[in-house]
Design an enzyme around this catalytic site. Structure first.
Site, mmCIF file in Angstrom:
data_model
loop_
_atom_site.group_PDB
_atom_site.id
_atom_site.type_symbol
_atom_site.label_atom_id
_atom_site.label_comp_id
_atom_site.label_asym_id
_atom_site.label_seq_id
_atom_site.Cartn_x
_atom_site.Cartn_y
_atom_site.Cartn_z
ATOM 1 N N THR A 31 0.838 -1.205 0.000
ATOM 2 C CA THR A 31 0.000 0.000 0.000
ATOM 3 C C THR A 31 0.875 1.258 0.000
ATOM 4 O O THR A 31 1.931 1.262 0.649
ATOM 5 C CB THR A 31 -0.888 -0.012 1.261
ATOM 6 O OG1 THR A 31 -1.715 -1.176 1.214
ATOM 7 C CG2 THR A 31 -1.765 1.233 1.350
ATOM 8 N N SER A 34 2.208 5.115 -2.192
ATOM 9 C CA SER A 34 2.513 5.662 -3.513
ATOM 10 C C SER A 34 3.504 4.773 -4.279
ATOM 11 O O SER A 34 3.368 4.594 -5.497
ATOM 12 C CB SER A 34 3.047 7.086 -3.384
ATOM 13 O OG SER A 34 4.179 7.116 -2.543
ATOM 14 N N GLY A 53 2.639 4.382 7.567
ATOM 15 C CA GLY A 53 2.344 5.778 7.240
ATOM 16 C C GLY A 53 0.991 5.906 6.543
ATOM 17 O O GLY A 53 0.308 6.921 6.661
ATOM 18 N N GLU A 66 -0.499 -5.284 6.214
ATOM 19 C CA GLU A 66 0.847 -5.388 5.638
ATOM 20 C C GLU A 66 1.681 -6.406 6.405
ATOM 21 O O GLU A 66 2.406 -7.208 5.808
ATOM 22 C CB GLU A 66 1.529 -4.017 5.651
ATOM 23 C CG GLU A 66 0.889 -3.045 4.677
ATOM 24 C CD GLU A 66 1.416 -1.615 4.772
ATOM 25 O OE1 GLU A 66 1.244 -0.883 3.804
ATOM 26 O OE2 GLU A 66 1.977 -1.249 5.808
ATOM 27 N N LYS A 107 14.194 6.985 2.429
ATOM 28 C CA LYS A 107 13.678 6.093 3.478
ATOM 29 C C LYS A 107 14.788 5.330 4.202
ATOM 30 O O LYS A 107 14.544 4.659 5.197
ATOM 31 C CB LYS A 107 12.685 5.076 2.868
ATOM 32 C CG LYS A 107 11.577 5.684 2.018
ATOM 33 C CD LYS A 107 10.643 6.519 2.871
ATOM 34 C CE LYS A 107 9.486 7.113 2.079
ATOM 35 N NZ LYS A 107 8.460 6.182 1.696
HETATM 36 C C1 5RP Z 1 1.387 2.121 4.271
HETATM 37 C C2 5RP Z 1 2.857 1.935 4.310
HETATM 38 C C3 5RP Z 1 3.628 2.395 3.124
HETATM 39 O O1 5RP Z 1 4.373 1.331 2.615
HETATM 40 C C4 5RP Z 1 4.573 3.485 3.558
HETATM 41 O O2 5RP Z 1 3.817 4.512 4.206
HETATM 42 C C5 5RP Z 1 5.348 4.082 2.376
HETATM 43 O O3 5RP Z 1 4.488 4.807 1.553
HETATM 44 P P1 5RP Z 1 4.991 5.536 0.228
HETATM 45 O O4 5RP Z 1 5.376 4.473 -0.737
HETATM 46 O O5 5RP Z 1 3.776 6.327 -0.200
HETATM 47 O O6 5RP Z 1 6.138 6.423 0.608
HETATM 48 O O7 5RP Z 1 3.435 1.415 5.227
HETATM 49 O O8 5RP Z 1 0.783 1.754 5.493
#
Ligand code: 5RP
Length: 239
Positions: A41, A43, A109, A116, A134
């Site tokens: 989940t 972007s 996030g 997940e 990250k």
């Molecule tokens: C969702 C998550 C996402 O993997 C994490 O927030 C990263 O998101 P993005 O790819 O939008 O930076 O843990 O619960």
């Protein structure tokens, strides 16, 4: 200022697209027509779904880690299964909010941490994809998401305070499981020994926490300005 912000955002998206492409190439080298793929989940996972859609006939179907990803997969014509009807997930691909050199993660996030963690646990292999922002030496600058049963929110927050962090209720967010999210600020540095993940799980009313220190990623593709880098943990990272 606004233009610089937009440029940074576009750059980050370029890196996310690059890792999504790399992950699809990797996935195609590992799966068969009968394979079930786990899909995360966020972007970066969305870019991955866009790339994967072109290869939807190369595997059997998918397990999604959120309602949002399930809808996106279905719209792309990829069959989505209920995890209860599936015994094996060959590969799980998902993003992360932080990744350390041991390939431990903070996730959640996007508030999808519980599903997940379930999909990552069932999957034979967990491939994490992210842009280089990250990657951290130690986890904990990103506020640690905790999914809680709504009636236990205040109690859980009081217990989390005892662990030394600053819990903040993510107001207005209801998870796909009907629960609340509390984000714990100020936990940096989180040690890599896994004790914090266990301690938070012991608090009654906690559904899941976003620390992936036990079920880590097996492989990370990181989008950097110099290209996509590949990371595995061999147990020898200098802490
Ligand atoms: C969702 C998550 C996402 O993997 C994490 O927030 C990263 O998101 P993005 O790819 O939008 O930076 O843990 O619960």
């Amino acid at each position: 200022m606004f233009i610089r912000h937009c440029e940074a955002y576009l750059d980050q998206n370029r890196l996310k697209k690059a890792v999504a492409k790399t992950a699809v190439t990797y996935l195609l080298s590992k799966i068969e027509a009968s394979s079930i793929v786990g899909i995360g989940t966020g972007s970066t996972a969305n870019f991955f779904i866009d790339e994967l859609a072109e290869h939807k006939d190369s595997f059997y179907g998918a397990i999604a880690s959120s309602n949002a990803s399930e809808a996106k997969l279905a719209a792309a014509g990829i069959q989505v299964f209920d995890l209860n009807s599936i015994s094996d997930i060959d590969l799980y691909v998902d993003g992360a909010d932080e990744i350390n050199p041991q390939l431990q993660l903070i996730k959640g996030g996007g508030a999808a941490l519980t599903r997940e963690k379930i999909v990552a646990t069932v999957a034979k292999e967990f491939v994490c994809i992210a842009d280089s922002s990250k990657w951290v030496h130690k986890l904990g600058r990103f506020p640690l998401p905790i999914e809680v049963i709504p009636m236990a929110r205040s109690y859980v927050a009081r217990e989390l305070l005892k662990l030394g962090g600053d819990p903040v209720w993510r107001q207005g967010i209801i998870t796909d499981n009907g629960n609340y999210i509390i984000d714990i600020h100020g936990l940096w540095p989180i040690e890599a020994d896994g004790t914090l993940e266990k301690a938070i799980n012991q608090i009654t009313g906690v559904v899941t926490n976003g620390l992936f220190t036990h079920r880590t990623a097996d492989l990370v593709f990181l989008g950097t300005e110099k290209g996509v880098t590949t990371h595995r943990y061999d147990g020898n990272t200098d802490l």
